[in-house]
Design a protein around this motif. Sequence first.
Motif, short mmCIF file in Angstrom:
data_model
loop_
_atom_site.label_atom_id
_atom_site.label_comp_id
_atom_site.label_asym_id
_atom_site.label_seq_id
_atom_site.Cartn_x
_atom_site.Cartn_y
_atom_site.Cartn_z
N SER A 95 0.83 -1.20 0.00
CA SER A 95 0.00 0.00 0.00
C SER A 95 0.86 1.25 0.00
CB SER A 95 -0.94 -0.01 1.22
OG SER A 95 -0.20 -0.04 2.43
N LEU A 96 1.96 1.24 0.75
CA LEU A 96 2.85 2.40 0.76
C LEU A 96 3.58 2.56 -0.57
CD1 LEU A 96 4.19 4.72 2.29
CD2 LEU A 96 5.89 3.09 3.13
N VAL A 97 4.03 1.45 -1.15
CA VAL A 97 4.75 1.52 -2.42
C VAL A 97 3.86 2.11 -3.52
CG1 VAL A 97 5.80 0.13 -4.26
CG2 VAL A 97 6.35 -0.36 -1.87
N VAL A 98 2.64 1.58 -3.65
CA VAL A 98 1.76 2.06 -4.73
C VAL A 98 1.30 3.49 -4.45
CG1 VAL A 98 -0.45 1.24 -3.79
CG2 VAL A 98 -0.10 1.34 -6.27
N TYR A 99 1.17 3.85 -3.18
CA TYR A 99 0.78 5.23 -2.86
C TYR A 99 1.88 6.20 -3.26
CZ TYR A 99 -0.39 9.41 -0.24
OH TYR A 99 -0.66 10.72 0.11
N GLU A 100 3.10 5.90 -2.89
CA GLU A 100 4.21 6.79 -3.23
C GLU A 100 4.47 6.82 -4.74
OE1 GLU A 100 6.15 8.80 -1.46
OE2 GLU A 100 5.04 8.44 0.39
N TRP A 101 4.19 5.70 -5.42
CA TRP A 101 4.49 5.61 -6.85
C TRP A 101 3.44 6.29 -7.71
CZ3 TRP A 101 2.11 2.15 -10.62
CH2 TRP A 101 2.74 2.19 -11.87
N ALA A 102 2.16 6.07 -7.41
CA ALA A 102 1.11 6.54 -8.32
C ALA A 102 -0.04 7.27 -7.64
CB ALA A 102 0.55 5.35 -9.10
N LEU A 103 -0.39 6.92 -6.42
CA LEU A 103 -1.61 7.44 -5.81
C LEU A 103 -1.43 8.75 -5.06
CD1 LEU A 103 -3.04 4.08 -4.39
CD2 LEU A 103 -3.47 5.12 -6.61
N TRP A 111 -4.99 8.15 -0.91
CA TRP A 111 -4.75 7.48 0.36
C TRP A 111 -5.93 6.63 0.79
CZ3 TRP A 111 -8.07 8.45 4.28
CH2 TRP A 111 -8.68 9.71 4.38
N ILE A 112 -7.12 6.93 0.30
CA ILE A 112 -8.27 6.06 0.59
C ILE A 112 -8.08 4.70 -0.06
CG2 ILE A 112 -10.71 5.70 0.09
CD1 ILE A 112 -11.16 8.68 0.60
N ALA A 113 -7.62 4.70 -1.32
CA ALA A 113 -7.37 3.43 -2.01
C ALA A 113 -6.28 2.63 -1.31
CB ALA A 113 -6.97 3.70 -3.46
N ALA A 114 -5.21 3.32 -0.89
CA ALA A 114 -4.14 2.64 -0.19
C ALA A 114 -4.62 2.07 1.15
CB ALA A 114 -2.97 3.60 0.04
N PHE A 115 -5.50 2.82 1.83
CA PHE A 115 -6.01 2.33 3.11
C PHE A 115 -6.96 1.16 2.92
CE2 PHE A 115 -9.16 2.37 6.56
CZ PHE A 115 -8.31 2.12 7.62
N LEU A 172 -5.32 3.33 -13.27
CA LEU A 172 -5.15 1.88 -13.31
C LEU A 172 -4.62 1.37 -11.98
CD1 LEU A 172 -5.07 -0.83 -14.81
CD2 LEU A 172 -2.79 -0.21 -15.66
N ALA A 173 -3.64 2.08 -11.41
CA ALA A 173 -3.12 1.70 -10.10
C ALA A 173 -4.21 1.80 -9.03
CB ALA A 173 -1.94 2.61 -9.74
N PHE A 174 -5.05 2.81 -9.13
CA PHE A 174 -6.17 2.97 -8.19
C PHE A 174 -7.10 1.76 -8.27
CE2 PHE A 174 -10.53 4.25 -7.33
CZ PHE A 174 -10.43 4.92 -6.12
N ALA A 175 -7.46 1.37 -9.50
CA ALA A 175 -8.39 0.25 -9.69
C ALA A 175 -7.79 -1.06 -9.20
CB ALA A 175 -8.76 0.14 -11.17
N VAL A 176 -6.52 -1.32 -9.52
CA VAL A 176 -5.88 -2.56 -9.09
C VAL A 176 -5.77 -2.62 -7.57
CG1 VAL A 176 -3.72 -3.87 -9.15
CG2 VAL A 176 -4.64 -2.89 -11.25
N THR A 177 -5.43 -1.50 -6.95
CA THR A 177 -5.28 -1.46 -5.49
C THR A 177 -6.61 -1.73 -4.80
OG1 THR A 177 -3.48 0.15 -5.73
CG2 THR A 177 -4.49 -0.07 -3.55
N VAL A 178 -7.67 -1.07 -5.25
CA VAL A 178 -8.98 -1.27 -4.65
C VAL A 178 -9.48 -2.69 -4.91
CG1 VAL A 178 -11.40 -0.55 -4.69
CG2 VAL A 178 -9.57 1.17 -4.74
#
Length: 248
Positions: A95-103, A111-115, A172-178
């Motif tokens: 969650s931290l990696v994808v947040y720092e990279w794209a979100l 940060w909602i998607a990461a959470f 796309l990162a948002f969709a994959v994370t959620v």
Amino acid sequence: MLEKRPPSLLPQGSIRRRGIYILPNLFTTAALFGGFYAIVQAMKGNFEYAAIAIFVAMVFDGLDGRVARLTHTQSDFGAEYDSLSDMVSFGVAPSLVVYEWALKGMGKLGWIAAFIYCAGAALRLARFNTNIDVVDKRYFQGLPSPAAAALVAGLVWVMLDNHTSGEDVRWLAFAVTVFAGISMVSNVLFWSGKAINLRRSVPFAVVLGMVGVFLAVSSYPEGVLFGLFVAYGLSGYVMWLWRALRRR
């Protein structure tokens, strides 16, 4: 007044179950370090190293339980330690990696998607620990947290290999994370692979197929691994839809 029983008179089995075994916990510690290393590299902006570290953590996480069973060194401590390690390596780190990279540039949505992903991993592990004795061993209830982490880390790894920045594919990162976060807490069944008997003979074609998989992974690891885990992440929903159609 009742006297306390001396420790030396306790049953041998109870002392053994409370012991801490070095070998399997070394693999768990290595998996935990992989997650920690991924977090550190993400904070430095080295997202490729962070994604690879998560995959390395998956390898060690897959070995610790098997080593414990083979060496008869299972313990309650090891089970709890493994869950805490999984939360760091496959919950917090991805969650931290994808947040720092794209979100990060998406504001609240990012940060909602990461959470959602991080909370999904925590709930998935808690449910797994409480239902471990009552579920069908052939299937996982919800997407396993290592597979969910592979979806997120694999996306980062593939996009970086194709020289694509996180801002270009943030939706796309948002969709994959959620999707990964919700899939972990869903009731969809995913094949566990625990029914495979490694001691049973198999046709020669199976061996050739395994060799082909290894060759494919070695030639393009980021793309092949990501593709395999995408297929696995969708397999549960495909089987769920197939069962629903058959019931009708």
